[in-house]
Motif scaffolding. Structure first.
Motif, short mmCIF file in Angstrom:
data_model
loop_
_atom_site.label_atom_id
_atom_site.label_comp_id
_atom_site.label_asym_id
_atom_site.label_seq_id
_atom_site.Cartn_x
_atom_site.Cartn_y
_atom_site.Cartn_z
N LEU A 1 19.18 -28.69 6.19
CA LEU A 1 18.60 -28.43 4.87
C LEU A 1 19.43 -29.02 3.73
CD1 LEU A 1 17.33 -24.79 5.36
CD2 LEU A 1 15.95 -26.80 4.87
N ASP A 2 20.71 -29.23 3.96
CA ASP A 2 21.56 -29.83 2.94
C ASP A 2 21.22 -31.30 2.70
OD1 ASP A 2 22.92 -27.41 2.66
OD2 ASP A 2 24.38 -27.94 4.20
N ASN A 3 20.56 -31.92 3.66
CA ASN A 3 20.24 -33.34 3.57
C ASN A 3 18.74 -33.62 3.53
OD1 ASN A 3 23.02 -34.18 3.74
ND2 ASN A 3 22.93 -33.56 5.88
N THR A 4 17.94 -32.60 3.29
CA THR A 4 16.50 -32.76 3.25
C THR A 4 16.05 -32.83 1.79
OG1 THR A 4 16.31 -31.52 5.31
CG2 THR A 4 14.31 -31.78 4.03
N THR A 5 15.23 -33.81 1.47
CA THR A 5 14.80 -34.01 0.08
C THR A 5 13.68 -33.05 -0.29
OG1 THR A 5 13.09 -35.64 0.60
CG2 THR A 5 15.36 -36.47 0.27
N GLU A 6 13.48 -32.86 -1.59
CA GLU A 6 12.35 -32.05 -2.07
C GLU A 6 11.03 -32.63 -1.58
OE1 GLU A 6 12.20 -31.11 -6.23
OE2 GLU A 6 14.27 -30.40 -6.26
N VAL A 7 10.93 -33.95 -1.55
CA VAL A 7 9.70 -34.61 -1.08
C VAL A 7 9.44 -34.23 0.38
CG1 VAL A 7 8.65 -36.85 -0.55
CG2 VAL A 7 9.86 -36.52 -2.71
N ASP A 8 10.47 -34.25 1.22
CA ASP A 8 10.31 -33.89 2.63
C ASP A 8 9.94 -32.42 2.80
OD1 ASP A 8 10.85 -36.48 3.47
OD2 ASP A 8 12.99 -36.07 3.79
N ILE A 9 10.55 -31.58 1.97
CA ILE A 9 10.26 -30.15 2.04
C ILE A 9 8.81 -29.88 1.65
CG2 ILE A 9 10.78 -27.92 0.94
CD1 ILE A 9 13.75 -28.99 0.85
N ARG A 10 8.37 -30.47 0.56
CA ARG A 10 6.96 -30.32 0.14
C ARG A 10 6.02 -30.87 1.22
NH1 ARG A 10 8.28 -31.58 -5.52
NH2 ARG A 10 7.91 -29.67 -6.68
N HIS A 11 6.40 -32.01 1.78
CA HIS A 11 5.56 -32.64 2.80
C HIS A 11 5.35 -31.70 4.00
CE1 HIS A 11 3.60 -35.72 5.12
NE2 HIS A 11 4.47 -35.51 6.11
N MET A 12 6.38 -30.97 4.37
CA MET A 12 6.24 -30.03 5.48
C MET A 12 5.16 -28.99 5.18
SD MET A 12 9.06 -27.67 7.39
CE MET A 12 9.87 -29.11 8.05
N PHE A 13 5.17 -28.45 3.96
CA PHE A 13 4.16 -27.46 3.59
C PHE A 13 2.78 -28.11 3.44
CE2 PHE A 13 7.86 -24.87 2.49
CZ PHE A 13 7.47 -23.64 3.01
N GLU A 14 2.71 -29.33 2.92
CA GLU A 14 1.42 -30.03 2.82
C GLU A 14 0.83 -30.28 4.20
OE1 GLU A 14 2.76 -33.38 0.56
OE2 GLU A 14 2.49 -32.34 -1.36
N THR A 15 1.69 -30.64 5.15
CA THR A 15 1.24 -30.85 6.53
C THR A 15 0.71 -29.55 7.12
OG1 THR A 15 2.83 -32.64 6.82
CG2 THR A 15 1.96 -31.63 8.83
N LEU A 16 1.40 -28.45 6.87
CA LEU A 16 0.92 -27.15 7.33
C LEU A 16 -0.44 -26.84 6.72
CD1 LEU A 16 1.20 -24.39 8.73
CD2 LEU A 16 2.55 -23.63 6.74
N ALA A 17 -0.61 -27.06 5.42
CA ALA A 17 -1.89 -26.78 4.75
C ALA A 17 -3.02 -27.62 5.34
CB ALA A 17 -1.76 -27.02 3.25
N GLU A 18 -2.75 -28.90 5.59
CA GLU A 18 -3.76 -29.77 6.19
C GLU A 18 -4.12 -29.29 7.59
OE1 GLU A 18 -2.16 -33.74 6.04
OE2 GLU A 18 -2.00 -33.67 3.85
N ASP A 19 -3.12 -28.89 8.36
CA ASP A 19 -3.36 -28.39 9.71
C ASP A 19 -4.21 -27.12 9.69
OD1 ASP A 19 -2.79 -28.71 12.60
OD2 ASP A 19 -1.77 -26.77 12.33
N VAL A 20 -3.93 -26.23 8.74
CA VAL A 20 -4.70 -24.98 8.62
C VAL A 20 -6.15 -25.28 8.25
CG1 VAL A 20 -4.95 -22.89 7.23
CG2 VAL A 20 -2.72 -23.51 8.14
N LYS A 21 -6.37 -26.23 7.36
CA LYS A 21 -7.74 -26.60 6.98
C LYS A 21 -8.50 -27.16 8.17
CE LYS A 21 -6.99 -27.35 2.10
NZ LYS A 21 -6.83 -28.31 1.01
N LYS A 22 -7.81 -27.93 9.01
CA LYS A 22 -8.47 -28.56 10.15
C LYS A 22 -8.63 -27.61 11.33
CE LYS A 22 -6.32 -32.13 11.76
NZ LYS A 22 -5.79 -33.37 12.37
N ASN A 23 -7.61 -26.80 11.62
CA ASN A 23 -7.59 -26.02 12.86
C ASN A 23 -7.59 -24.51 12.68
OD1 ASN A 23 -7.32 -28.41 14.46
ND2 ASN A 23 -5.20 -28.51 13.81
N GLY A 24 -7.52 -24.04 11.43
CA GLY A 24 -7.41 -22.61 11.19
C GLY A 24 -5.95 -22.19 11.17
N PRO A 25 -5.70 -20.96 10.76
CA PRO A 25 -4.30 -20.50 10.61
C PRO A 25 -3.59 -20.37 11.96
CG PRO A 25 -5.84 -18.71 10.21
CD PRO A 25 -6.66 -19.94 10.38
N PRO A 26 -2.26 -20.56 11.95
CA PRO A 26 -1.48 -20.36 13.18
C PRO A 26 -1.59 -18.91 13.64
CG PRO A 26 -0.13 -21.33 11.43
CD PRO A 26 -1.43 -20.93 10.82
#
Length: 139
Positions: free
Chosen positions: A113-138
């Motif tokens: 986490l000390d070397n992860t950028t804000e862009v990468d962190i946001r991207h992780m949540f955006e990927t989760l949101a896209e996955d939920v839209k496509k496949n439903g919640p985990p």
């Protein structure tokens, strides 16, 4: 127009178990629905990784409550920014049991986490949101 903000933080759970997690989710969903906040909580026994978004004053108040909650240790704010759109607009608090979109326990303890950028962190949540839209919640 109300300014939208987004806060992403990480903390270490204290006293983590399923009843504690369910209590956190129930309370978060109730409060967030009341306050017009949306978000997601990615978690497991070694990490809480949460995004909250919504009206600035409401998100700041919620974040202050979270910071006072003794179920969190070593809390660190990773992102705090004004945004124009919500990532989780349809979710008062989505729960993801951190099964696929997050770092391993070994990576976290090694300091990824000390070397992860804000862009990468946001991207992780955006990927989760896209996955939920496509496949439903985990589950």
């Amino acid at each position: 127009m109300t300014e939208l903000v987004q806060i992403i933080y990480v903390s270490q759970p204290f006293g983590y178990d399923i009843p504690t997690l369910n209590g956190i989710l129930l309370e978060s969903r109730r409060n967030n629905s009341r306050d017009g906040i949306s978000g997601a909580l990615i978690c497991r026994h070694d990490i809480y990784f949460q995004l909250i978004e919504g009206p600035e004053t409401k998100v700041q108040a919620a974040f202050e409550r979270i910071k006072r909650d003794d179920r969190h240790l070593d809390m660190k704010t990773l992102v705090s920014a004004n945004v124009t759109n919500r990532i989780f607009a349809d979710w008062a608090m989505l729960h993801d049991p951190a099964t696929s979109l997050i770092w391993t326990e070994k990576e976290i303890s090694a300091g990824i986490l000390d070397n992860t950028t804000e862009v990468d962190i946001r991207h992780m949540f955006e990927t989760l949101a896209e996955d939920v839209k496509k496949n439903g919640p985990p589950v």
